[in-house]
Design a protein around this motif. Structure first.
Motif: not given
Ligand SMILES: Cc1ncc(COP(=O)(O)O)c(C=O)c1O
Length: 406
Positions: A2-9, A13
């Motif tokens: 699953p994508i860890q969005w928080n680490y991608r931003f 942001t």
């Protein structure tokens, strides 16, 4: 996985926030509510008929050009029209010094892209335009504020802030948003002297300068700058917009600067959106040309002047006498201040219960370490509501204030 969005931003942001005004506006959709919150022009003054005719004409006569890609800098006749207006105002720019932007909001964002590295400081008025604070927060800027008084920002306060080596100063000289204040010619000159002394550019944001309904027109800082520098914009980058003088839905604004600065604005805009809608630029030109725009501005000024008077008159009758306010000679807003210790945050909820809305003043303060926003002020828009609504809305707001003051 699953994508860890928080680490991608991106880190930027973290500082980003949705505009509080836009959030507040969502609360004001009730048709019975009278809103003094938005910065909205009077919709009944939009020249809808002229836009209908101009759209048809542009598509009929120049359809293939209007629907094609076009140069980043903008539609030449529109840039020439802007140039003529600015020349009349004492700013001797040529059309190749004008970049058309998607509203002056985009010009603010481009300013961030061109000038700001993370951690850079910006010197700005306190309070100031929320959309600029929002745009530059995304570039991880720091804010250094200089308080405004009833005559706008004090150059001495700017001098204190200039010691933090800001990248630029952001100044709203006419009918400031939110304060409604206007800088005297003397203050404008002093700010330019500061710009010269510290080698720090001035971003002059002037959406309301043409909307003067009282008093004498004052020269833009860009005009004073050019006059003392052989016709060149040596210190000032000037931002203008059609939003308040024609229609905000067009999303048409502009930047004027000296050519070596303009180059980077054009390149930054290419990366953002290639160009502003050429169809819209052509239609706006068709409407604005041959003197229509000036005639239209005269009409708007007349109506807004009357609405300001109606609002001020109603405030005198319905607000407790401890409340004070600015009486702007143009623009869209005035700034009211309650006695010390009162908070317009909770008042906003009371006001919504009374079916009237405003923007609490604290939202216009850029975040600064060690400084708290004033909490006893509010911004009131007088351009959008009709006269009878202004009277009724101020009556309701007066009631909410009285309840709060006990
Ligand atoms: C001071 C100021 N600058 C810029 C803007 C943005 O205007 P626009 O993007 O519609 O041209 C506004 C809008 O209210 C404003 O008040």
């Amino acid at each position: 996985m699953p994508i860890q969005w928080n680490y991608r931003f991106a880190l930027r942001t973290e500082g980003m926030k949705s505009s509080i005004i836009r959030e507040l506006l969502k609360l004001t959709q009730d048709p019975d509510l009278i809103s003094f919150a938005g910065g909205l022009p009077a919709p009944e003054l939009f020249p809808v008929k002229e836009f209908t005719e101009a759209s048809q004409k542009v598509l009929k006569e120049h359809g293939s050009k209007a629907l094609q890609y076009s140069p980043t800098e903008g539609y030449i006749p529109l840039r020439e029209l802007i140039t003529e207006r600015m020349n009349r105002d004492g700013i001797p720019v040529s059309a190749d010094q004008i970049l058309i932007t998607s509203g002056s909001q985009q010009a603010l964002d481009l300013t961030g892209e061109v000038f700001l590295d993370p951690g850079d400081a910006i010197l700005l008025e306190r309070p100031s335009y929320l959309g600029a604070i929002q745009a530059w927060t995304a570039y991880q800027a720091r804010f250094v504020g200089a308080e405004i008084d009833k005559d706008g920002v004090n150059p001495d306060a700017l001098r204190d802030g200039a010691r933090s080596s800001p990248k630029f100063m952001y100044i709203l000289p006419n009918f400031q948003n939110p304060g409604g204040t206007t800088l005297s010619e003397e203050r404008r000159r002093k700010i330019l002297e500061l710009s010269e002394e510290f080698g720090m550019p001035v971003i002059e944001d002037d959406p309301y300068g043409s909307l003067r309904f009282e008093g004498e027109h004052l020269p833009p800082m860009a005009a004073i700058d050019a006059l003392s520098n052989g016709g060149s914009l040596e210190h000032v980058i000037y931002l203008g917009t059609f939003s308040k003088i024609l229609a905000p839905g067009l999303r048409l604004g502009w930047v004027a600067a000296k050519p070596e600065v303009m180059r980077y604005y054009v390149q930054a805009k290419q990366g953002q959106d290639l160009h502003t809608s050429i169809l819209t630029q052509m239609i706006a030109y068709e409407v604005a040309k041959d003197g229509f725009l000036e005639e239209h501005i005269r009409k708007i000024c007349e109506v807004y002047g009357q609405r300001r008077d109606i609002m001020v008159d109603a405030m005198k009758r319905y607000f407790p006498e401890e409340v004070t306010w600015t009486v702007p000679q143009g623009g869209l807003f005035l700034w009211a201040t309650l006695p010390d210790g009162l908070d317009t945050g909770p008042l906003f909820k009371q006001a919504i219960a009374e079916k009237v809305a405003f923007v609490p003043g604290y939202v216009f303060y850029a975040p600064e370490i060690g400084k708290e926003p004033l909490r006893n002020s509010m911004r009131l828009n007088f351009s959008n509501a009709k006269p009878e609504q202004i009277e009724e809305g101020i009556k309701r707001l007066g009631r909410a204030i009285e309840k709060m003051m006990g």
